[in-house]
Design a protein around this motif. Structure first.
Motif, PDB file in Angstrom:
ATOM      1  N   LEU A   4       1.005  -0.971  -0.364  1.00 31.03           N
ATOM      2  CA  LEU A   4      -0.062  -0.874  -0.400  1.00 31.03           C
ATOM      3  C   LEU A   4       0.714   1.318   0.172  1.00 31.03           C
ATOM      4  CD1 LEU A   4      -2.764  -1.201   2.977  1.00 31.03           C
ATOM      5  CD2 LEU A   4      -2.990  -0.178  -0.125  1.00 31.03           C
ATOM      6  N   ALA A   5       1.386   1.365   1.037  1.00 32.10           N
ATOM      7  CA  ALA A   5       2.520   2.287   0.376  1.00 32.10           C
ATOM      8  C   ALA A   5       3.826   3.155  -0.843  1.00 32.10           C
ATOM      9  CB  ALA A   5       3.569   2.266   1.950  1.00 32.10           C
ATOM     10  N   THR A   6       3.556   1.458  -1.046  1.00 32.59           N
ATOM     11  CA  THR A   6       4.824   1.571  -2.394  1.00 32.59           C
ATOM     12  C   THR A   6       3.892   1.878  -3.279  1.00 32.59           C
ATOM     13  OG1 THR A   6       6.585  -0.277  -2.048  1.00 32.59           O
ATOM     14  CG2 THR A   6       5.463   0.169  -4.666  1.00 32.59           C
ATOM     15  N   ALA A   7       2.267   1.772  -3.263  1.00 32.76           N
ATOM     16  CA  ALA A   7       1.375   2.046  -4.012  1.00 32.76           C
ATOM     17  C   ALA A   7       0.627   3.398  -4.203  1.00 32.76           C
ATOM     18  CB  ALA A   7       0.044   0.914  -4.318  1.00 32.76           C
ATOM     19  N   ALA A   8       0.419   4.023  -2.599  1.00 31.40           N
ATOM     20  CA  ALA A   8       0.153   5.446  -2.472  1.00 31.40           C
ATOM     21  C   ALA A   8       1.710   6.401  -3.425  1.00 31.40           C
ATOM     22  CB  ALA A   8       0.534   5.560  -1.156  1.00 31.40           C
ATOM     23  N   LYS A   9       2.810   6.059  -2.935  1.00 28.82           N
ATOM     24  CA  LYS A   9       3.767   6.961  -3.705  1.00 28.82           C
ATOM     25  C   LYS A   9       3.904   7.169  -5.074  1.00 28.82           C
ATOM     26  CE  LYS A   9       7.478   5.912   0.630  1.00 28.82           C
ATOM     27  NZ  LYS A   9       8.571   5.679   0.775  1.00 28.82           N
ATOM     28  N   ILE A  10       3.623   5.720  -5.676  1.00 33.39           N
ATOM     29  CA  ILE A  10       4.008   5.993  -7.003  1.00 33.39           C
ATOM     30  C   ILE A  10       2.631   6.759  -7.582  1.00 33.39           C
ATOM     31  CG2 ILE A  10       3.328   4.104  -9.120  1.00 33.39           C
ATOM     32  CD1 ILE A  10       4.677   1.980  -7.423  1.00 33.39           C
ATOM     33  N   GLY A  11       1.598   6.764  -6.919  1.00 36.68           N
ATOM     34  CA  GLY A  11       0.495   7.244  -7.108  1.00 36.68           C
ATOM     35  C   GLY A  11       0.630   9.231  -7.249  1.00 36.68           C
ATOM     36  N   HIS A  12       1.242   8.929  -6.175  1.00 39.13           N
ATOM     37  CA  HIS A  12       1.406  10.506  -5.266  1.00 39.13           C
ATOM     38  C   HIS A  12       2.666  10.974  -6.232  1.00 39.13           C
ATOM     39  CE1 HIS A  12      -0.651   9.495  -2.061  1.00 39.13           C
ATOM     40  NE2 HIS A  12      -1.256  10.389  -1.965  1.00 39.13           N
ATOM     41  N   GLY A  13       3.396  10.425  -7.093  1.00 35.25           N
ATOM     42  CA  GLY A  13       4.947  10.385  -8.124  1.00 35.25           C
ATOM     43  C   GLY A  13       4.219  10.957  -9.046  1.00 35.25           C
ATOM     44  N   LEU A  14       2.825  10.082  -9.768  1.00 38.64           N
ATOM     45  CA  LEU A  14       2.305   9.934 -11.105  1.00 38.64           C
ATOM     46  C   LEU A  14       1.447  11.919 -10.919  1.00 38.64           C
ATOM     47  CD1 LEU A  14       1.372   6.509 -12.194  1.00 38.64           C
ATOM     48  CD2 LEU A  14       3.064   7.671 -12.944  1.00 38.64           C
ATOM     49  N   LEU A  15       0.872  12.005  -9.951  1.00 38.72           N
ATOM     50  CA  LEU A  15       0.101  13.257 -10.150  1.00 38.72           C
ATOM     51  C   LEU A  15       1.181  14.054  -9.564  1.00 38.72           C
ATOM     52  CD1 LEU A  15      -2.825  11.818  -7.363  1.00 38.72           C
ATOM     53  CD2 LEU A  15      -2.973  12.881  -9.521  1.00 38.72           C
ATOM     54  N   TYR A  16       1.812  14.520  -9.418  1.00 40.53           N
ATOM     55  CA  TYR A  16       2.789  15.454  -8.667  1.00 40.53           C
ATOM     56  C   TYR A  16       3.741  15.938 -10.158  1.00 40.53           C
ATOM     57  CZ  TYR A  16       2.644  16.321  -4.448  1.00 40.53           C
ATOM     58  OH  TYR A  16       2.260  16.621  -2.952  1.00 40.53           O
ATOM     59  N   LEU A  17       4.230  14.504 -11.177  1.00 41.77           N
ATOM     60  CA  LEU A  17       4.748  14.819 -12.365  1.00 41.77           C
ATOM     61  C   LEU A  17       3.572  15.349 -13.748  1.00 41.77           C
ATOM     62  CD1 LEU A  17       6.971  13.901 -14.026  1.00 41.77           C
ATOM     63  CD2 LEU A  17       5.440  12.019 -15.032  1.00 41.77           C
ATOM     64  N   LEU A  18       1.969  15.029 -12.920  1.00 41.57           N
ATOM     65  CA  LEU A  18       1.161  15.249 -13.723  1.00 41.57           C
ATOM     66  C   LEU A  18       1.016  17.093 -13.723  1.00 41.57           C
ATOM     67  CD1 LEU A  18      -1.236  12.704 -13.982  1.00 41.57           C
ATOM     68  CD2 LEU A  18       0.259  13.487 -16.258  1.00 41.57           C
ATOM     69  N   LEU A  19       0.761  17.520 -12.107  1.00 33.43           N
ATOM     70  CA  LEU A  19       0.842  18.921 -12.029  1.00 33.43           C
ATOM     71  C   LEU A  19       1.879  19.658 -12.272  1.00 33.43           C
ATOM     72  CD1 LEU A  19      -0.512  18.277  -7.876  1.00 33.43           C
ATOM     73  CD2 LEU A  19      -1.670  18.475  -9.846  1.00 33.43           C
TER      74      LEU A  19
END
Length: 171
Positions: A77-92
Motif C-alpha cells: 500500500l505504501a509503495t502504491a501510494a508513493k507511485i500514485g502520488h509521484g504520478l500525480l506530482y509529475l502531471l501537476l
C-alpha cells in the motif's frame, strides 16, 4: 507539523483541495485544436498555471514534514501510494508546462494573472505536435488518476477504517 503527526497540516489540506479544484476547473475549461488560436482559453491557462504555482509550496510542505507518518501501512500500500502520488506530482508539473508549450507552438500568447509569459518555443504552421497531443491525453489521465486517488481514500476510510479522510480535513 511533525512527520509523526496523524494529520496533514492545515496549510497542506488547503493546498490539496485548492489544487484539486483548480485541476477540475482546468479540465472543464479545456479547449482543443486550432480553435485555441481564434479563442484562447484564458481561464484554462490561468487555472493550469495556478496548479503549477501551487506545486512548489506543496512540495516544500511535503519536504518540511507537513504530511502524516504512514509507516503503519502495509508495504504494498505504501509503495502504491508513493507511485500514485509521484504520478500525480509529475502531471501537476507536466500538464501546465506542456500546455504552455503547446500554446506557444500555436502562437497563442499565454498570460497568468494579467502577466504575459514568454513563449516556450517558436510558433509553427499546422499541427502543434506531439507535446500538444500528450497534454490533451494527460489531462484525461490526471482526472482518471485523481478519481482513483479519491476511491483509494474512500476505501481506506470505510474498509480499512484508518482515518484517511480525517487526515485530509480541516476539522
Amino acid at each position: 507539523m511533525s512527520q509523526n503527526s496523524a494529520r496533514y497540516s492545515k496549510t497542506m489540506v488547503v493546498v490539496h483541495w485548492l489544487t484539486a479544484l483548480l485541476v477540475l476547473g482546468a479540465w472543464l475549461t479545456a479547449a482543443g485544436g486550432r480553435e485555441v488560436v481564434q479563442r484562447p482559453p484564458v481561464l484554462h491557462f490561468t487555472l493550469g498555471l495556478a496548479v503549477l504555482a501551487l506545486v512548489v509550496p506543496r512540495l516544500i510542505l511535503r519536504l518540511a514534514g507537513a504530511v502524516p507518518d504512514m509507516t503503519e501501512q502495509r508495504n504494498w500500500l505504501a509503495t502504491a501510494a508513493k507511485i500514485g502520488h509521484g504520478l500525480l506530482y509529475l502531471l501537476l508539473i507536466g500538464l501546465p508546462l506542456t500546455g504552455w508549450y503547446a500554446a506557444s507552438r500555436m502562437g497563442v500568447p499565454v498570460s497568468f494573472l494579467g502577466i504575459e509569459l514568454p513563449a516556450l518555443t517558436t510558433a509553427v504552421q499546422g499541427q502543434p505536435g506531439l507535446i500538444a497531443d500528450l497534454h490533451e491525453n494527460a489531462g484525461t489521465f490526471i482526472m482518471i488518476l485523481a478519481g482513483l486517488h479519491a476511491l483509494m481514500a474512500i476505501w481506506h476510510q470505510f474498509v480499512l477504517r484508518d482515518g484517511t479522510l480525517q487526515r485530509m480535513s480541516l476539522r
